[in-house]
Design an enzyme around this catalytic site. Structure first.
Site, PDB file in Angstrom:
ATOM      1  N   GLY A 155       0.349  -7.807   1.332  1.00  0.00           N
ATOM      2  CA  GLY A 155       0.969  -7.499   0.039  1.00  0.00           C
ATOM      3  C   GLY A 155       1.414  -6.054   0.037  1.00  0.00           C
ATOM      4  O   GLY A 155       1.652  -5.463   1.106  1.00  0.00           O
ATOM      5  N   ARG A 156       1.495  -5.470  -1.154  1.00  0.00           N
ATOM      6  CA  ARG A 156       1.978  -4.081  -1.253  1.00  0.00           C
ATOM      7  C   ARG A 156       1.157  -3.129  -0.391  1.00  0.00           C
ATOM      8  O   ARG A 156       1.690  -2.300   0.327  1.00  0.00           O
ATOM      9  CB  ARG A 156       1.869  -3.581  -2.702  1.00  0.00           C
ATOM     10  CG  ARG A 156       2.800  -4.201  -3.681  1.00  0.00           C
ATOM     11  CD  ARG A 156       2.606  -3.472  -5.017  1.00  0.00           C
ATOM     12  NE  ARG A 156       3.216  -4.197  -6.098  1.00  0.00           N
ATOM     13  CZ  ARG A 156       2.633  -5.200  -6.754  1.00  0.00           C
ATOM     14  NH1 ARG A 156       1.420  -5.591  -6.441  1.00  0.00           N
ATOM     15  NH2 ARG A 156       3.276  -5.809  -7.726  1.00  0.00           N
ATOM     16  N   ARG A 178      -0.617 -15.352   3.587  1.00  0.00           N
ATOM     17  CA  ARG A 178      -0.372 -16.759   3.221  1.00  0.00           C
ATOM     18  C   ARG A 178       0.967 -17.233   3.761  1.00  0.00           C
ATOM     19  O   ARG A 178       1.109 -18.342   4.207  1.00  0.00           O
ATOM     20  CB  ARG A 178      -0.414 -16.932   1.700  1.00  0.00           C
ATOM     21  CG  ARG A 178      -1.829 -17.205   1.204  1.00  0.00           C
ATOM     22  CD  ARG A 178      -1.888 -17.185  -0.282  1.00  0.00           C
ATOM     23  NE  ARG A 178      -1.535 -15.851  -0.760  1.00  0.00           N
ATOM     24  CZ  ARG A 178      -1.706 -15.436  -2.000  1.00  0.00           C
ATOM     25  NH1 ARG A 178      -2.214 -16.237  -2.907  1.00  0.00           N
ATOM     26  NH2 ARG A 178      -1.370 -14.210  -2.366  1.00  0.00           N
ATOM     27  N   ALA A 239     -10.575  -3.458   0.586  1.00  0.00           N
ATOM     28  CA  ALA A 239     -10.128  -4.472  -0.387  1.00  0.00           C
ATOM     29  C   ALA A 239     -11.245  -4.787  -1.378  1.00  0.00           C
ATOM     30  O   ALA A 239     -11.340  -4.156  -2.441  1.00  0.00           O
ATOM     31  CB  ALA A 239      -9.651  -5.718   0.348  1.00  0.00           C
ATOM     32  N   ARG A 240     -12.082  -5.740  -1.043  1.00  0.00           N
ATOM     33  CA  ARG A 240     -13.234  -6.065  -1.878  1.00  0.00           C
ATOM     34  C   ARG A 240     -14.402  -6.430  -0.971  1.00  0.00           C
ATOM     35  O   ARG A 240     -14.210  -7.067   0.080  1.00  0.00           O
ATOM     36  CB  ARG A 240     -12.930  -7.260  -2.800  1.00  0.00           C
ATOM     37  CG  ARG A 240     -12.119  -6.894  -4.034  1.00  0.00           C
ATOM     38  CD  ARG A 240     -12.921  -5.999  -4.986  1.00  0.00           C
ATOM     39  NE  ARG A 240     -12.200  -5.640  -6.187  1.00  0.00           N
ATOM     40  CZ  ARG A 240     -11.501  -4.513  -6.357  1.00  0.00           C
ATOM     41  NH1 ARG A 240     -11.427  -3.619  -5.372  1.00  0.00           N
ATOM     42  NH2 ARG A 240     -10.904  -4.254  -7.502  1.00  0.00           N
ATOM     43  N   GLU A 269     -21.854  -3.425  -5.199  1.00  0.00           N
ATOM     44  CA  GLU A 269     -21.735  -1.980  -5.476  1.00  0.00           C
ATOM     45  C   GLU A 269     -22.562  -1.595  -6.693  1.00  0.00           C
ATOM     46  O   GLU A 269     -22.598  -2.354  -7.659  1.00  0.00           O
ATOM     47  CB  GLU A 269     -20.259  -1.635  -5.718  1.00  0.00           C
ATOM     48  CG  GLU A 269     -19.440  -1.820  -4.460  1.00  0.00           C
ATOM     49  CD  GLU A 269     -17.954  -1.536  -4.659  1.00  0.00           C
ATOM     50  OE1 GLU A 269     -17.565  -1.005  -5.725  1.00  0.00           O
ATOM     51  OE2 GLU A 269     -17.198  -1.844  -3.743  1.00  0.00           O
ATOM     52  N   HIS A 287     -16.103   3.590  -2.556  1.00  0.00           N
ATOM     53  CA  HIS A 287     -14.981   2.966  -3.289  1.00  0.00           C
ATOM     54  C   HIS A 287     -14.002   4.033  -3.820  1.00  0.00           C
ATOM     55  O   HIS A 287     -13.828   4.193  -5.024  1.00  0.00           O
ATOM     56  CB  HIS A 287     -15.497   2.083  -4.433  1.00  0.00           C
ATOM     57  CG  HIS A 287     -14.506   1.027  -4.845  1.00  0.00           C
ATOM     58  ND1 HIS A 287     -14.861  -0.227  -5.280  1.00  0.00           N
ATOM     59  CD2 HIS A 287     -13.149   1.044  -4.893  1.00  0.00           C
ATOM     60  CE1 HIS A 287     -13.774  -0.930  -5.586  1.00  0.00           C
ATOM     61  NE2 HIS A 287     -12.714  -0.173  -5.353  1.00  0.00           N
ATOM     62  N   GLY A 289     -10.693   4.242  -2.797  1.00  0.00           N
ATOM     63  CA  GLY A 289      -9.312   3.861  -2.468  1.00  0.00           C
ATOM     64  C   GLY A 289      -8.255   4.502  -3.350  1.00  0.00           C
ATOM     65  O   GLY A 289      -7.286   5.078  -2.876  1.00  0.00           O
TER      66      GLY A 289
HETATM   67  C1  DGY Z   1      -8.562  -1.515  -7.820  1.00  0.00           C
HETATM   68  O1  DGY Z   1      -7.628  -1.063  -8.481  1.00  0.00           O
HETATM   69  O2  DGY Z   1      -8.719  -2.727  -7.675  1.00  0.00           O
HETATM   70  C2  DGY Z   1      -9.521  -0.544  -7.223  1.00  0.00           C
HETATM   71  O3  DGY Z   1     -10.372  -1.141  -6.327  1.00  0.00           O
HETATM   72  C3  DGY Z   1     -10.310   0.143  -8.310  1.00  0.00           C
HETATM   73  O4  DGY Z   1     -10.774  -0.825  -9.154  1.00  0.00           O
END
Ligand code: DGY
Length: 321
Positions: A155-156, A178, A239-240, A269, A287, A289
């Site tokens: 994605g972006r 995908r 990402a997550r 977390e 975290h 990012g």
């Molecule tokens: C997001 O924007 O999803 C970052 O992980 C902060 O929540």
């Protein structure tokens, strides 16, 4: 019409708070909401602006009538919000896509470089007074320039990462998504689409994750996927946390299935598995990012644009549903 009452669950950059305080009856919270605080807040505010640390859980969907009509999330990812529960309560949900793309890709590149060049290890050594000076075999790492990067989720943010890695570091790009991305910029990089994730894992020197979190990607990286990676390869996740089975990652590191990992996100977390904390071949960030002043401000302004449109009855720019 009365001024809408809104709650920011935690403090935001000052410029955004000022803009919101000017426009709305704004309450500034200090920490993530507990379930009972959510229950309370849903009866008191017209809009609640949570972030990734606030868990809007399924049971809140059983509340019946609430005052809140909008959850304007401060962040692009929304897997911490149970959308079915929001739908039951008739609450609209928005997020902040687009404005954190570069900051997040920059941080993924930071992690990649840190783990490849053993930067955390070196800094710990120096700060603890253990550095005995230059010598030819000191902390030899892995060459990044010219290596092959596997991007999972194009994605972006995945595309921004590809751009930085290819144009900045001459990396060869493989990606799994995908569907194949039909963007000429991706074609110009010579990025190769791998319909089968395992093909990417078998070929990449670095694997970086840029998928959404949630049920569709939960434990996408399990023992089998780590076993498919090359022994000298590094795993990077901005990402997550729930995309990774953390126990499987730890087992893969223990067994030497992969060379190391660099993580910005975790399943529970702020809890970090103890088995990761002591490892030298793992880089761990909290975290970060999207954590630049410009990006966190832009995220807040995007939330404000969503609030403004919603309360004026206009189409909401970033409506998740
Ligand atoms: C997001 O924007 O999803 C970052 O992980 C902060 O929540």
């Amino acid at each position: 019409m009365a001024t809408a009452r809104i709650l920011l669950t935690q403090r935001w950059p000052a410029a955004v708070e000022a803009a919101l305080l000017h426009e709305y009856d704004t309450t500034l919270g200090e920490r993530p909401l507990s379930v009972s605080e959510w229950r309370d807040a849903l009866t008191q505010y017209d809009a609640i602006c949570p972030c990734v640390a606030d868990r809007f859980v399924a049971e809140l969907g059983e509340l019946g009538a609430v005052r809140t009509r909008l959850l304007a999330n401060y962040g692009v990812g929304y897997n911490h919000l149970d959308l079915a529960a929001a739908r039951k309560l008739g609450i609209t949900v928005t997020n902040t896509p687009g404005v954190l793309t570069d900051a997040t890709a920059d941080l993924a590149m930071t992690l990649l470089l840190m783990v490849a060049r053993r930067a955390g290890e070196g800094e710990r050594q120096l700060r603890s007074g253990q550095w005995r000076g230059w010598y030819p075999t000191h902390l030899m790492g892995t060459q990044v320039s010219g290596a092959t990067l596997g991007i999972v989720g194009m994605g972006r943010i995945g595309q921004a990462m590809a751009h930085k890695a290819h144009h900045g570091f001459g990396m060869n790009i493989l990606y799994h998504n995908r569907r194949e991305v039909q963007d000429p910029a991706v074609a110009r990089m010579g990025a190769r689409f791998c319909a089968n994730l395992d093909d990417l894992l078998r070929a990449a020197d670095f694997v970086t994750v840029h998928t959404p979190g949630g049920q569709g990607t939960q434990h996408l990286f399990d023992a089998r996927r780590f076993a498919a990676m090359q022994g000298h390869a590094y795993f990077i996740n901005t990402a997550r946390g729930d995309v990774v089975d953390e126990a499987a990652l730890i087992a893969a590191l223990d067994a030497g299935c992969i060379a190391g990992a660099a993580l910005d996100v975790y399943a529970q977390e702020p809890h970090i598995p103890a088995a990761l904390l002591g490892r030298e071949n793992v880089v761990l960030l909290p975290h970060l990012g999207s954590a630049t002043v410009a990006t966190r401000t832009a995220m807040g302004m995007k939330v404000k644009a969503n609030l403004d449109a919603f309360f004026k009855g206009q189409p909401v720019p970033d409506q998740v549903f």
